[in-house]
Structure formats: C-alpha cells, structure tokens
Design an enzyme around this catalytic site. Structure first.
Site, PDB file in Angstrom:
ATOM      1  CB  CYS A 134      -0.939  -0.002   1.198  1.00 35.72           C
ATOM      2  SG  CYS A 134      -1.799  -1.562   1.387  1.00 35.72           S
ATOM      3  CG  HIS A 276      -3.326   2.969   2.259  1.00 34.61           C
ATOM      4  ND1 HIS A 276      -3.914   2.557   1.089  1.00 34.61           N
ATOM      5  CD2 HIS A 276      -3.290   1.880   3.075  1.00 34.61           C
ATOM      6  CE1 HIS A 276      -4.227   1.274   1.199  1.00 34.61           C
ATOM      7  NE2 HIS A 276      -3.861   0.847   2.388  1.00 34.61           N
ATOM      8  CG  ASN A 307      -6.869  -1.340   1.521  1.00 35.85           C
ATOM      9  OD1 ASN A 307      -6.120  -1.113   0.579  1.00 35.85           O
ATOM     10  ND2 ASN A 307      -6.427  -1.614   2.745  1.00 35.85           N
TER      11      ASN A 307
HETATM   12  O1  UT7 Z   1      -3.916  -1.686   3.631  1.00 33.55           O
HETATM   13  C1  UT7 Z   1      -2.951  -2.097   4.544  1.00 33.55           C
HETATM   14  C2  UT7 Z   1      -3.196  -1.508   5.869  1.00 33.55           C
HETATM   15  N1  UT7 Z   1      -4.364  -2.107   6.449  1.00 33.55           N
HETATM   16  C3  UT7 Z   1      -4.937  -1.544   7.479  1.00 33.55           C
HETATM   17  O2  UT7 Z   1      -4.515  -0.514   7.907  1.00 33.55           O
HETATM   18  C4  UT7 Z   1      -6.111  -2.259   8.107  1.00 33.55           C
HETATM   19  C5  UT7 Z   1      -6.102  -2.050   9.594  1.00 33.55           C
HETATM   20  N2  UT7 Z   1      -7.137  -2.769  10.306  1.00 33.55           N
HETATM   21  C6  UT7 Z   1      -8.461  -2.482  10.224  1.00 33.55           C
HETATM   22  O3  UT7 Z   1      -8.862  -1.663   9.424  1.00 33.55           O
HETATM   23  C7  UT7 Z   1      -9.393  -3.139  11.216  1.00 33.55           C
HETATM   24  O4  UT7 Z   1      -8.653  -3.889  12.115  1.00 33.55           O
HETATM   25  C8  UT7 Z   1     -10.491  -4.045  10.571  1.00 33.55           C
HETATM   26  C9  UT7 Z   1     -11.475  -3.184   9.806  1.00 33.55           C
HETATM   27  C10 UT7 Z   1      -9.834  -5.043   9.643  1.00 33.55           C
HETATM   28  C11 UT7 Z   1     -11.257  -4.802  11.638  1.00 33.55           C
HETATM   29  O5  UT7 Z   1     -11.840  -3.905  12.547  1.00 33.55           O
HETATM   30  P1  UT7 Z   1     -11.581  -4.049  14.126  1.00 33.55           P
HETATM   31  O6  UT7 Z   1     -12.352  -2.989  14.758  1.00 33.55           O
HETATM   32  O7  UT7 Z   1     -10.117  -4.077  14.362  1.00 33.55           O
HETATM   33  O8  UT7 Z   1     -12.249  -5.457  14.426  1.00 33.55           O
HETATM   34  P2  UT7 Z   1     -11.686  -6.609  15.356  1.00 33.55           P
HETATM   35  O9  UT7 Z   1     -10.857  -7.528  14.547  1.00 33.55           O
HETATM   36  O10 UT7 Z   1     -11.106  -6.020  16.597  1.00 33.55           O
HETATM   37  O11 UT7 Z   1     -13.027  -7.351  15.758  1.00 33.55           O
HETATM   38  C12 UT7 Z   1     -14.011  -6.712  16.620  1.00 33.55           C
HETATM   39  C13 UT7 Z   1     -15.206  -7.615  16.737  1.00 33.55           C
HETATM   40  C14 UT7 Z   1     -14.890  -9.053  17.124  1.00 33.55           C
HETATM   41  O12 UT7 Z   1     -15.958  -9.514  17.897  1.00 33.55           O
HETATM   42  P3  UT7 Z   1     -15.826  -9.622  19.503  1.00 33.55           P
HETATM   43  O13 UT7 Z   1     -14.652 -10.511  19.755  1.00 33.55           O
HETATM   44  O14 UT7 Z   1     -15.609  -8.214  19.978  1.00 33.55           O
HETATM   45  O15 UT7 Z   1     -17.132 -10.190  19.923  1.00 33.55           O
HETATM   46  C15 UT7 Z   1     -14.878  -9.792  15.821  1.00 33.55           C
HETATM   47  O16 UT7 Z   1     -15.210 -11.141  15.953  1.00 33.55           O
HETATM   48  O17 UT7 Z   1     -15.870  -7.696  15.466  1.00 33.55           O
HETATM   49  C16 UT7 Z   1     -15.954  -9.070  15.052  1.00 33.55           C
HETATM   50  N3  UT7 Z   1     -15.738  -9.116  13.615  1.00 33.55           N
HETATM   51  C17 UT7 Z   1     -16.706  -8.958  12.717  1.00 33.55           C
HETATM   52  N4  UT7 Z   1     -18.013  -8.756  12.862  1.00 33.55           N
HETATM   53  C18 UT7 Z   1     -18.739  -8.627  11.740  1.00 33.55           C
HETATM   54  C19 UT7 Z   1     -14.549  -9.269  12.959  1.00 33.55           C
HETATM   55  N5  UT7 Z   1     -14.748  -9.230  11.641  1.00 33.55           N
HETATM   56  C20 UT7 Z   1     -16.078  -9.038  11.467  1.00 33.55           C
HETATM   57  C21 UT7 Z   1     -16.881  -8.904  10.333  1.00 33.55           C
HETATM   58  N6  UT7 Z   1     -18.197  -8.687  10.509  1.00 33.55           N
HETATM   59  N7  UT7 Z   1     -16.384  -8.948   9.089  1.00 33.55           N
END
Ligand code: UT7
Length: 351
Positions: A134, A276, A307
């Site tokens: 990226c 980005h 993205n």
């Molecule tokens: O391009 C290269 C650079 N990339 C980035 O900079 C990406 C950086 N990361 C992110 O943008 C975020 O981490 C994501 C958008 C990928 C994920 O968001 P998050 O707020 O970090 O979610 P998380 O992984 O902490 O998950 C939070 C909750 C979890 O549930 P519990 O354990 O709190 O009950 C997950 O199981 O959301 C749940 N979850 C989902 N729920 C619905 C994880 N993925 C999903 C999903 N739909 N797709």
C-alpha cells in the site's frame, strides 16, 4: 558536472560525463481506473457472517469494485496511465521509465511494467515493478522524483494497480470486506519549481507477518497446478487487522508531521490530505493527530472503492481533482502504508 578523482584513479583516466543536476520535478498528470462491477456490502455479507452496519462502522466502506475475471492488472494500469499521460500533455514515447507498484501481478517474474510499456506504445523505457504494497505508489513517486531530479529520466510513469479480488479469501471475515480492485497513475517530469517534497519513508520488518500472503484459499477458485504435476494452494492475503490498525494509528501517524516539516509547511497550509484508504477510522485518527483544520479536504474514496492497496492514493487523488474537491496546483500530503510493514509520505503539488 565534474568530480574530483579518487586516489585510485589513474592520472590519465577520463572523468565521467554525468547529467547536470539536480533540477526540480513535479507531477504533470494523474489518472484513475475503476472496474465496472460494484460489489456492495450486502453482496459481501452473502460470503461472510457480517452486516452492512458493522462494515460501515468499523471501516467506512460501503462498496468496492471488482475487475472482470479476464481483466488483468495490465488492462487496469493501461486505462489509468492513458488518462495520466493525456493530462500531462506528453506522448507515450517521451516516457523513459515505468514504475509499476503492485502486489497482485500474478508473476514473481517477469515484471508487469514491460508489458505495460508495450501496451502504451512507449519506446522501450526502463520498466520494473515495486513491491511495497500500500506504500508502493508513494515509494514510486519518491523514486521518480529522484530520477528526474538527478537526470536519469525525463518523464517517469508511476502506476499503482491491484486486482486484490484474485488474492482475497471471500470467506475470510478479516479481509473479505476490505479489498477492492483498481488502478491509479501519475506522470512525473521536469519542473520550473519544486513539485515533490522530501519523502519520509521507512520499514518495520519486525511486523513483517502482519499482512502477508498465505495459502489459505478455500478451494472455490480451484488449485494452481505446479509444473511437477502437484496441486499447490492459491495464495491469499491474510491480515492481523487489529495490530495493523494500532501500528497505523499510534506508530506511524507522526510520519505525516515529519513530511510536513521536511517540506517547510504546516497542516493549515495544505489543500488536501490523501492518506492510504485503509480504514476511515485510521484516516480520522490521523486528521486528529496532525490537527488538520476542518476546511482542508480529506480523501474518503474508501467508502466507494474499498482498500485498493497501491492504487488507493492515486485513485483518491484523481477523484478529488475530477470532482473539484482539491485544487489543481494545490499542496497535497499523501501517505502510503502497509505490508512489510512499510510506509512513505510526501507533500506534492497537484497537477
Ligand atoms: O492496507 C494495509 C493496511 N491495512 C490496514 O490498515 C487495516 C487495519 N485494520 C483495520 O482496518 C481493522 O482492524 C479491521 C477493519 C480489519 C477490523 O476492525 P476491528 O475494529 O479491528 O475489528 P476486530 O478484529 O477487533 O473485531 C471486533 C469484533 C470481534 O468480535 P468480539 O470478539 O468483539 O465479539 C470480531 O469477531 O468484530 C468481530 N468481527 C466482525 N463482525 C462482523 C470481525 N470481523 C467481522 C466482520 N463482521 N467482518
């Protein structure tokens, strides 16, 4: 330009002829290409257990574009490059270098850039690919700037292009909703004024495995068959989302301060902020970190594009210019970051 002979140089040895330099460089044109097919959050939710509300709140993404099955990174790069070349007002034979930033050209070698060179009808320019995910486009702009300034190139075509839909596991909840396809391009060439500020760039190899290719394909697209006759799994990108999120928000946000300071500017003097398009919440955290005044337009292309890795900054730039959101000739701070982990930021004068 002449230089002093080193102590090892023979007395009768001729001095090398090298270009006069450095001269100024700027971006002369940008272009973007978005594939036709719009993939909504509703469609993504037929592959993973999620909801439009969750995806919108956690990432800011509403929809993304997917390329046709037969549409390649070369096809998309060509469309974006043609727009950038037209805006620059040059002809393809004036391009002396093509830098193609991509991590989804499906060959380790040969590179994609020489194919693009043929498609565009260029005159056999130097052509190679950059693997900086990226950050690839911002890495490319830095290299192009240095080449033009030093005189090793006249016009450099920098392309960021990805077909991430080919390398995403549709059933992986952590990535299926994030990635999209597209291409963005810029032509960098000589200038009467400084048009590309110093690049602040670097890497953090301790986090090498936070975003990487994994053989995690679930089988829907079939196997790649290796020449020995065995089946190998198709690689997909896996991401430790939370770790990357924290890295982007806490570790590298100060890079934007450094890029501004290196260019001798304050945030209030910017005409656009183009980070980005990784996550709308990361963008908002960066805005807060640099204290960006509310009147400075910010790229939010992620909502409709997802993205697109190396393509995200030039695609967002092309949209802001096309829609009159950022002024031609204005100052934009652009910032790429991603797999490696790697990053690069610089202030540019918009074409
Ligand atoms: O391009 C290269 C650079 N990339 C980035 O900079 C990406 C950086 N990361 C992110 O943008 C975020 O981490 C994501 C958008 C990928 C994920 O968001 P998050 O707020 O970090 O979610 P998380 O992984 O902490 O998950 C939070 C909750 C979890 O549930 P519990 O354990 O709190 O009950 C997950 O199981 O959301 C749940 N979850 C989902 N729920 C619905 C994880 N993925 C999903 C999903 N739909 N797709």
């Amino acid at each position: 330009m002449t230089t002093q002979s080193s102590p090892e140089t023979r007395a009768d040895q001729p001095v090398l002829t090298v270009p006069e330099g450095p001269r100024h460089a700027r971006i002369h044109g940008v272009g973007g290409y978005r594939p036709e097919r719009v993939v909504t959050n509703e469609e993504v939710c037929t592959w993973i257990d999620s909801s439009d509300e969750w995806i919108t709140q956690r990432s800011g993404i509403k929809e993304r574009r997917f390329a046709r099955e037969d549409e390649t990174v070369i096809d998309m790069a060509e469309a974006a490059a043609r727009d950038a070349i037209a805006m620059a007002g040059i002809t393809p034979d004036q391009i002396s270098v093509i830098l193609m930033a991509t991590v989804t050209h499906p060959y380790q070698t040969p590179a994609a850039a020489p194919l693009l060179a043929i498609r565009l009808g260029t005159n056999g320019p130097a052509a190679f690919d950059i693997s900086a995910a990226c950050a690839g486009y911002c890495y490319g702009i830095s290299l192009a700037n240095d080449m033009v300034r030093a005189g090793s190139a006249e016009y450099v075509l920098v392309v960021g292009v990805e077909k991430l839909s080919d390398f995403t596991d549709k059933h992986d909840r952590g990535t299926a909703f994030i990635f999209g396809d597209g291409a963005g391009a810029a032509v960098v060439g000589p200038s009467d004024f400084p048009g590309i500020g110093p690049t602040i760039w670097g890497s953090d190899g301790d986090n090498w495995d936070k975003i990487m290719q994994k053989e995690s394909w679930t089988g829907l697209r079939g196997d790649m068959t290796d020449p020995a006759g065995g089946a190998v799994e198709w690689p997909n990108f896996a991401m430790q989302g939370q770790s990357v999120f924290r890295w982007a928000v806490y570790s590298i946000a100060p890079i934007v301060d450094k890029a501004l300071a290196a260019a001798g500017l304050t945030a209030a003097q910017l005409d656009a902020f183009i980070p980005h398009q990784a996550n709308m919440r990361i963008t908002d955290a960066m805005i807060k970190h640099i204290g960006l005044p509310e009147n400075v337009p910010v790229a939010r292309d992620i909502a409709e594009t997802g993205n697109t890795s190396a393509a995200s900054v030039p695609l967002a730039t092309a949209r802001m210019l096309n829609e009159g959101e950022a002024p031609h000739g204005g100052l934009a701070l652009q910032f790429g970051f991603g797999a490696g982990l790697v990053y690069a930021a610089q202030v540019v004068v918009l074409p």
